[in-house]
Design a protein around this motif. Structure first.
Motif, PDB file in Angstrom:
ATOM      1  N   UNK A 158     -67.291 -11.567  41.735  1.00 25.39           N
ATOM      2  CA  UNK A 158     -66.588 -12.302  40.680  1.00 25.39           C
ATOM      3  C   UNK A 158     -65.713 -11.399  39.835  1.00 25.39           C
ATOM      4  N   UNK A 159     -66.191 -10.154  39.668  1.00 21.66           N
ATOM      5  CA  UNK A 159     -65.484  -9.252  38.759  1.00 21.66           C
ATOM      6  C   UNK A 159     -64.752  -8.144  39.509  1.00 21.66           C
ATOM      7  N   UNK A 160     -64.342  -8.452  40.751  1.00 19.88           N
ATOM      8  CA  UNK A 160     -63.549  -7.456  41.483  1.00 19.88           C
ATOM      9  C   UNK A 160     -62.329  -7.128  40.627  1.00 19.88           C
ATOM     10  N   UNK A 161     -62.079  -5.840  40.509  1.00 21.46           N
ATOM     11  CA  UNK A 161     -61.087  -5.372  39.556  1.00 21.46           C
ATOM     12  C   UNK A 161     -59.968  -4.677  40.335  1.00 21.46           C
ATOM     13  N   UNK A 162     -58.766  -5.247  40.302  1.00 25.97           N
ATOM     14  CA  UNK A 162     -57.632  -4.663  41.018  1.00 25.97           C
ATOM     15  C   UNK A 162     -56.817  -3.765  40.108  1.00 25.97           C
ATOM     16  N   UNK A 163     -56.420  -2.596  40.620  1.00 30.80           N
ATOM     17  CA  UNK A 163     -55.648  -1.673  39.788  1.00 30.80           C
ATOM     18  C   UNK A 163     -54.671  -0.873  40.645  1.00 30.80           C
ATOM     19  N   UNK A 164     -53.384  -0.853  40.241  1.00 32.67           N
ATOM     20  CA  UNK A 164     -52.445   0.011  40.972  1.00 32.67           C
ATOM     21  C   UNK A 164     -52.744   1.471  40.623  1.00 32.67           C
ATOM     22  N   UNK A 165     -52.439   2.369  41.556  1.00 33.13           N
ATOM     23  CA  UNK A 165     -52.684   3.792  41.289  1.00 33.13           C
ATOM     24  C   UNK A 165     -51.581   4.346  40.383  1.00 33.13           C
ATOM     25  N   UNK A 166     -51.768   5.557  39.893  1.00 27.68           N
ATOM     26  CA  UNK A 166     -50.743   6.191  39.053  1.00 27.68           C
ATOM     27  C   UNK A 166     -49.495   6.457  39.885  1.00 27.68           C
ATOM     28  N   UNK A 167     -48.369   6.592  39.185  1.00 24.90           N
ATOM     29  CA  UNK A 167     -47.081   6.772  39.870  1.00 24.90           C
ATOM     30  C   UNK A 167     -47.065   7.922  40.868  1.00 24.90           C
ATOM     31  N   UNK A 168     -47.714   9.035  40.509  1.00 22.38           N
ATOM     32  CA  UNK A 168     -47.648  10.198  41.411  1.00 22.38           C
ATOM     33  C   UNK A 168     -48.468   9.993  42.687  1.00 22.38           C
ATOM     34  N   UNK A 169     -49.229   8.890  42.758  1.00 22.35           N
ATOM     35  CA  UNK A 169     -49.987   8.604  43.984  1.00 22.35           C
ATOM     36  C   UNK A 169     -49.305   7.532  44.835  1.00 22.35           C
ATOM     37  N   UNK A 170     -48.099   7.123  44.420  1.00 25.16           N
ATOM     38  CA  UNK A 170     -47.307   6.188  45.218  1.00 25.16           C
ATOM     39  C   UNK A 170     -46.431   6.975  46.196  1.00 25.16           C
ATOM     40  N   UNK A 171     -45.824   6.255  47.126  1.00 25.42           N
ATOM     41  CA  UNK A 171     -44.904   6.865  48.098  1.00 25.42           C
ATOM     42  C   UNK A 171     -43.516   6.367  47.716  1.00 25.42           C
ATOM     43  N   UNK A 172     -42.675   7.262  47.193  1.00 25.57           N
ATOM     44  CA  UNK A 172     -41.388   6.858  46.604  1.00 25.57           C
ATOM     45  C   UNK A 172     -40.233   7.126  47.565  1.00 25.57           C
ATOM     46  N   UNK A 173     -39.143   6.399  47.335  1.00 26.37           N
ATOM     47  CA  UNK A 173     -37.894   6.605  48.092  1.00 26.37           C
ATOM     48  C   UNK A 173     -38.026   6.251  49.567  1.00 26.37           C
ATOM     49  N   UNK A 174     -38.736   5.168  49.835  1.00 26.73           N
ATOM     50  CA  UNK A 174     -38.848   4.675  51.220  1.00 26.73           C
ATOM     51  C   UNK A 174     -37.915   3.468  51.333  1.00 26.73           C
ATOM     52  N   UNK A 175     -37.026   3.495  52.313  1.00 29.59           N
ATOM     53  CA  UNK A 175     -36.122   2.344  52.476  1.00 29.59           C
ATOM     54  C   UNK A 175     -36.816   1.313  53.374  1.00 29.59           C
ATOM     55  N   UNK A 176     -37.564   0.423  52.751  1.00 28.93           N
ATOM     56  CA  UNK A 176     -38.342  -0.566  53.512  1.00 28.93           C
ATOM     57  C   UNK A 176     -37.390  -1.493  54.275  1.00 28.93           C
ATOM     58  N   UNK A 177     -37.760  -1.817  55.512  1.00 30.49           N
ATOM     59  CA  UNK A 177     -36.926  -2.655  56.379  1.00 30.49           C
ATOM     60  C   UNK A 177     -36.539  -3.974  55.696  1.00 30.49           C
ATOM     61  N   UNK A 178     -35.304  -4.401  55.949  1.00 29.07           N
ATOM     62  CA  UNK A 178     -34.842  -5.675  55.374  1.00 29.07           C
ATOM     63  C   UNK A 178     -34.841  -6.802  56.409  1.00 29.07           C
ATOM     64  N   UNK A 179     -35.413  -6.549  57.556  1.00 30.14           N
ATOM     65  CA  UNK A 179     -35.436  -7.568  58.612  1.00 30.14           C
ATOM     66  C   UNK A 179     -36.148  -8.817  58.107  1.00 30.14           C
ATOM     67  N   UNK A 180     -35.572  -9.978  58.389  1.00 31.47           N
ATOM     68  CA  UNK A 180     -36.219 -11.222  57.942  1.00 31.47           C
ATOM     69  C   UNK A 180     -37.255 -11.637  58.983  1.00 31.47           C
ATOM     70  N   UNK A 181     -38.430 -11.111  58.845  1.00 35.00           N
ATOM     71  CA  UNK A 181     -39.523 -11.419  59.771  1.00 35.00           C
ATOM     72  C   UNK A 181     -40.806 -11.374  58.966  1.00 35.00           C
ATOM     73  N   UNK A 182     -41.698 -12.330  59.200  1.00 34.28           N
ATOM     74  CA  UNK A 182     -42.899 -12.423  58.359  1.00 34.28           C
ATOM     75  C   UNK A 182     -44.050 -11.550  58.837  1.00 34.28           C
ATOM     76  N   UNK A 183     -43.777 -10.286  59.121  1.00 33.99           N
ATOM     77  CA  UNK A 183     -44.910  -9.402  59.417  1.00 33.99           C
ATOM     78  C   UNK A 183     -45.246  -8.633  58.139  1.00 33.99           C
ATOM     79  N   UNK A 184     -46.302  -7.828  58.209  1.00 33.85           N
ATOM     80  CA  UNK A 184     -46.744  -7.107  57.004  1.00 33.85           C
ATOM     81  C   UNK A 184     -45.879  -5.875  56.734  1.00 33.85           C
ATOM     82  N   UNK A 185     -45.125  -5.396  57.784  1.00 39.48           N
ATOM     83  CA  UNK A 185     -44.226  -4.227  57.669  1.00 39.48           C
ATOM     84  C   UNK A 185     -44.957  -2.928  57.348  1.00 39.48           C
ATOM     85  N   UNK A 186     -46.283  -2.968  57.332  1.00 36.64           N
ATOM     86  CA  UNK A 186     -47.031  -1.806  56.877  1.00 36.64           C
ATOM     87  C   UNK A 186     -48.371  -1.798  57.597  1.00 36.64           C
ATOM     88  N   UNK A 187     -48.816  -0.620  58.032  1.00 33.91           N
ATOM     89  CA  UNK A 187     -50.135  -0.506  58.666  1.00 33.91           C
ATOM     90  C   UNK A 187     -50.751   0.795  58.188  1.00 33.91           C
TER      91      UNK A 187
END
Length: 486
Positions: free
Chosen positions: A13-42
């Motif tokens: 009931x109390x699952x707590x979602x939290x984004x990580x700090x900025x320095x733990x993200x992966x920046x400057x990735x040009x994510x695909x713009x293809x119009x397809x309903x996949x997750x684009x990430x594995x």
């Protein structure tokens, strides 16, 4: 009494979602713009893979998990496809093997170096050609080594043995329209599909038979999804006739009526469900949404219990989900998502707050480990097996040994072994195992061992010659038949 029904007891009931700090993200990735309903990430315990924009072909990034921060534009990619990549999936039995499907109609399987890429990877271990239109769905068999499923815009589902590069099963009559997704059941004996004709189908791939189907599982025209749960039930997401987004739970024994049906909202992004069999929690992420909703599935009505919503500011372009064995149990982490923005990937950690530092048995039952339960040939012969489970208790000290064990059993060595048994192929790979002496041997023992290896080598060469002669005879026979002589 009614009050107790409203506030249902659940440790999630109390699952707590939290984004990580900025320095733990992966920046400057040009994510695909293809119009397809996949997750684009594995993602798996070693690597994060993201489908990216690529000029003149298709590419995806593979980053070691700890390679956070800004990703250099020149960072090497996996770039052997000639058209955009539409779907990627890590092998559940080898954290260094990933498969990709592309608009170029091919499926490719790649071996990623243990420490990640240092130069662009253009040579796949194997190219699987059998689709006539773009390949938008890739999913590995959950328990059999080297078995891979692909589905294309030709409405065909193909099942491959990656180790031998052969097509095992072709299912080309079940779907009259575009397949939206495919999901294996827990032991990989069946899979279910959601199709543009609004039907959910349960299919036995080895018999090529339709086990059950439901017309108009969701009446709306927008994309649906269907996934198998651990107990064999099917969970679907879709749209109502009035374009309301819906969730439903189905019993394959009786698909007349859903066991449960819930309406969510009237957004138009396809809902991507992620399921955790250990906790029976389904996380639902809408493409273009900025939230992740989660629900617990139980055996008592109303079956689908809303738990909570994690909300952030930015909409998601895609989403990856970490397997359980990659989570930090010491922090009571029960899920981790990798949310794609336009130019970055942001991990989101889901935890159950606990005061104790001890291992929480109730949050971490034994979970699917990296060892395959069956070989491809055993599965083809009709065998089924549940995943081989491991305890996460020792995840406090990730043992190096387990890693080595996984990476030794890789597609590369399997495919070498497979190719060594084909006519004309080198036999060295097949004898490597025997050629490695265990401990020091005396001269006589060494000579005996050598003679044994030579005998095996001669037997293999004889077998290869025999198979070669047989193939020649069959080709001759086929030629005669084609010329009308036979």
């Amino acid at each position: 009494m009614s009050f107790r029904k409203v506030v249902r007891q659940s440790k999630f009931r109390h699952v707590f979602g939290q984004p990580v700090k900025n320095d733990q993200c992966y920046e400057d990735i040009r994510v695909s713009r293809v119009t397809w309903d996949s997750t684009f990430c594995a993602v798996n315990p070693k690597f994060l893979a993201v489908i990216v924009e690529a000029s003149g072909g298709g590419a995806f990034l593979v980053l070691p998990l700890n390679k956070t921060g800004r990703i250099d534009k020149a960072y090497p990619t996996v770039c052997g496809h000639t058209g955009p990549v539409l779907d990627i999936d890590w092998c559940p039995h080898n954290d260094e093997v990933i498969a990709s499907g592309s608009e170029d109609c091919t499926v490719m399987v790649w071996q990623i170096p243990e420490n990640g890429l240092v130069s662009p990877l253009t040579e796949p271990v194997v190219v699987l050609e059998g689709h006539t239109k773009r390949v938008g769905i890739i999913t590995w068999h959950p328990t059999a080594r080297n078995v891979l499923l692909s589905a294309g815009c030709d409405n065909v589902v193909l099942i491959w043995n990656v180790g031998t590069a052969e097509e095992l099963y072709r299912l080309d009559t079940q779907h009259p329209d575009l397949i939206y997704n495919v999901s294996w059941n827990r032991n990989g004996s069946l899979f279910c599909t959601a199709c543009k004709d609004k039907r959910v189908r349960i299919i036995d791939p080895r018999r090529g038979t339709l086990v059950a189907e439901r017309e108009k599982a969701h009446e709306g025209a927008r994309p649906m999804r269907a996934i198998f749960l651990a107990d064999g039930k099917v969970f679907t997401t879709g749209f109502s006739r009035m374009s309301e987004r819906q969730l439903a739970l189905w019993d394959p024994e009786n698909l007349e009526e859903p066991m449960a049906l819930q309406e969510l909202d009237s957004s138009n992004g396809a809902l991507l469900p992620f399921y955790d069999p250990d906790t029976s929690v389904v996380y639902v992420c809408g493409k273009g949404d900025s939230s992740i909703r989660y629900f617990e599935i139980t055996d008592e009505p109303p079956y689908i219990h809303f738990l909570n919503t994690f909300t952030s500011k930015e909409p998601q372009r895609g989403m990856g989900s970490m397997p359980k064995r990659g989570l930090e149990v010491s922090k009571c982490e029960i899920a981790r998502f990798y949310k794609l923005h336009e130019r970055k990937c942001e991990p989101i950690v889901m935890t159950v707050p606990r005061k104790s530092d001890l291992f929480q048995d109730d949050l971490y039952p034994d979970t699917a480990g990296p060892e395959a339960a069956l070989e491809a040939e055993e599965w083809v012969s009709g065998q089924d097996a549940d995943p081989i489970l491991i305890s996460l208790r020792e995840a406090y000290v990730p043992s190096k040994q387990r890693d080595l064990k996984v990476s030794r059993r890789n597609v590369l060595s399997d495919s070498r072994l497979a190719s060594s048994s084909r006519p004309g192929a080198s036999t060295s790979a097949a004898t490597t195992a025997d050629a490695t002496p265990s401990g020091s041997l005396t001269g006589a023992e060494e000579a005996g061992k050598l003679e044994e290896i030579l005998q095996k080598l001669r037997a293999l060469q004889a077998l290869i010659k025999e198979q070669g002669d047989r193939i020649s005879r069959l080709e001759e026979q086929l030629g005669r038949m084609e010329n009308g002589d036979a």
